[in-house]
Enzyme design. Structure first.
Site, mmCIF file in Angstrom:
data_model
loop_
_atom_site.group_PDB
_atom_site.id
_atom_site.type_symbol
_atom_site.label_atom_id
_atom_site.label_comp_id
_atom_site.label_asym_id
_atom_site.label_seq_id
_atom_site.Cartn_x
_atom_site.Cartn_y
_atom_site.Cartn_z
ATOM 1 N N GLY A 1 0.485 2.708 7.913
ATOM 2 C CA GLY A 1 1.070 1.481 7.347
ATOM 3 C C GLY A 1 1.693 1.784 5.986
ATOM 4 N N GLY B 1 4.213 -0.736 4.200
ATOM 5 C CA GLY B 1 3.786 -2.112 3.924
ATOM 6 C C GLY B 1 3.598 -2.362 2.435
ATOM 7 N N GLN B 2 3.093 -3.561 2.109
ATOM 8 C CA GLN B 2 2.980 -3.962 0.702
ATOM 9 C C GLN B 2 2.093 -2.993 -0.080
ATOM 10 O OE1 GLN B 2 0.652 -7.351 -0.387
ATOM 11 N NE2 GLN B 2 1.836 -7.795 -2.222
ATOM 12 N N ILE C 1 5.343 2.939 11.887
ATOM 13 C CA ILE C 1 5.646 2.609 13.276
ATOM 14 C C ILE C 1 7.165 2.397 13.405
ATOM 15 C CG2 ILE C 1 3.419 1.638 14.031
ATOM 16 C CD1 ILE C 1 4.639 -1.156 13.370
ATOM 17 N N TYR D 1 -7.973 -13.493 11.388
ATOM 18 C CA TYR D 1 -7.924 -12.438 10.367
ATOM 19 C C TYR D 1 -9.334 -12.179 9.812
ATOM 20 C CZ TYR D 1 -6.326 -10.209 5.986
ATOM 21 O OH TYR D 1 -6.105 -9.356 4.934
ATOM 22 N N LYS E 1 -11.840 -8.953 9.949
ATOM 23 C CA LYS E 1 -12.263 -8.302 8.701
ATOM 24 C C LYS E 1 -13.788 -8.135 8.667
ATOM 25 C CE LYS E 1 -8.410 -7.222 6.905
ATOM 26 N NZ LYS E 1 -8.057 -5.784 6.975
HETATM 27 C C1 AKB Z 1 -3.666 -12.853 3.149
HETATM 28 O O1 AKB Z 1 -3.363 -13.820 2.448
HETATM 29 O O2 AKB Z 1 -3.771 -12.889 4.374
HETATM 30 C C2 AKB Z 1 -3.972 -11.538 2.443
HETATM 31 C C3 AKB Z 1 -5.413 -11.434 2.109
HETATM 32 C C4 AKB Z 1 -5.973 -12.213 0.994
HETATM 33 O O3 AKB Z 1 -6.129 -10.691 2.719
HETATM 34 N N1 AKB Z 1 -3.172 -11.421 1.268
#
Ligand code: AKB
Length: 317
Positions: A8, A11-12, A35, A143, A147
């Site tokens: 990655g 990416g940022q 990628i 997400y 995590k």
């Molecule tokens: C998001 O906002 O999804 C990310 C994070 C805080 O993990 N920047």
């Protein structure tokens, strides 16, 4: 940590971390993994090797590790929180199936692995003020689910197989180099672009919504420092709370208005992002990171704002 693979790398985080590792790790090589469609360009391409490195292709990752004698992998492949809500199966595939590929390669080839966690690993039942290192983690976003599972799986590979996994829970990250995409905290980057371009900022997050945020140079230092920390001093591994500042949209808006008194903000709250933001901590307690590996941020809202504006003026005007 000598020969590193950054997955990655465009990416940022990856675009800046790859360059930092190339500058700061003498005698080694940092491979920019990408990628198709997100190939490295410019200095990132010219300053070191680049390889196609898809987390979903374990053989491809293993071949790169073999070719460059990689001893540490930064696994930065992920869909951020708002995008992951739109594409939950893809988020699971990249974040979980990708992660287990990386951990298996690391187990076989004896590499260390950094896979970031996030404030997104917490949920509505987590204490929101001074969120402790060890606390309830029942996130309600895909997400967040990935995590928490990332933290658990990374610790599992450490305890069961001795894979040197370490990580931090990143706050929202603010930078001027590469834009984030699809995150809940992206507004805190976009607001600076609007101010410098002289535009009214349309904010998707409601005033009064506090979240942890961090300037990229601090986040990069944390990512390198944790991997170089003395393992004997680490009580925790996956993953450490790290914090530097917490603010809501009004606070950052007022900080920017000191430089741009005519700057305007309008609120058009996005219910998906707002729901996620409301479930996240207001402010994390990072005392374990401070005690176990010497974490200390350098930037606050004021110094970050001055630096962001200076760099964005150079970039945009
Ligand atoms: C998001 O906002 O999804 C990310 C994070 C805080 O993990 N920047």
């Amino acid at each position: 940590m000598k020969n590193v693979l950054v997955i990655g790398s465009t990416g940022q985080i990856g675009s800046e971390l790859t360059m930092k590792l190339r500058r700061e790790i003498p005698g080694g090589v940092t491979v920019a993994g990408y990628i198709p469609g997100a190939e490295p360009k410019g200095a990132l391409l010219e300053s070191g090797p680049a390889e196609q490195a898809d987390v979903c292709d374990a053989k491809q990752i293993a071949a790169i590790v073999e070719k460059y004698d990689i001893d540490a992998i930064y696994n930065l492949a992920a869909l951020l929180s708002a995008t992951a809500e739109k594409k939950p199966l893809l988020a699971w595939d990249i974040q979980m199936n990708g992660l287990i590929n990386i951990l298996e390669v690391a187990r076989e080839k004896r590499c260390a692995v950094f896979t970031p966690s996030s404030i997104g690993s917490f949920g509505p039942s987590t204490p929101h003020d001074n969120t402790p290192q060890d606390t309830i983690q029942r996130p309600t976003s895909m997400y967040g689910v990935t995590k928490v599972a990332t933290e658990l799986l990374s610790d599992y590979y450490f305890h069961k197989y001795g894979v040197d996994t370490r990580s931090v829970r990143f706050p929202g990250l603010i930078s001027y180099t590469t834009l984030p995409g699809g995150g809940t905290t992206d507004y805190a980057v976009e607001i600076y672009y609007a101010a410098v371009k002289g535009e009214t900022f349309v904010c998707p997050i409601a005033p009064g919504t506090y979240m942890d945020m961090m300037y990229m140079p601090d986040a990069l230092r944390a990512a390198v420092q944790i991997m170089q920390a003395d393992p004997d001093k680490l009580v925790h591994r996956n993953s450490f709370n790290i914090a530097s500042m917490s603010f809501d949209p009004e606070t950052i808006f007022q900080a920017i208005r000191k430089e741009y008194p005519d700057f305007r903000i309008r609120y058009e709250v996005d219910p998906v992002r707002q729901g996620i933001a409301d479930s996240w901590p207001d402010k994390m307690d990072d005392s374990c990171a401070r005690a176990e590996w010497g974490w200390k941020p350098e930037f606050d809202l004021e110094s970050m704002t001055a630096d962001m504006i200076m760099h964005l003026k150079e970039k945009l005007l």
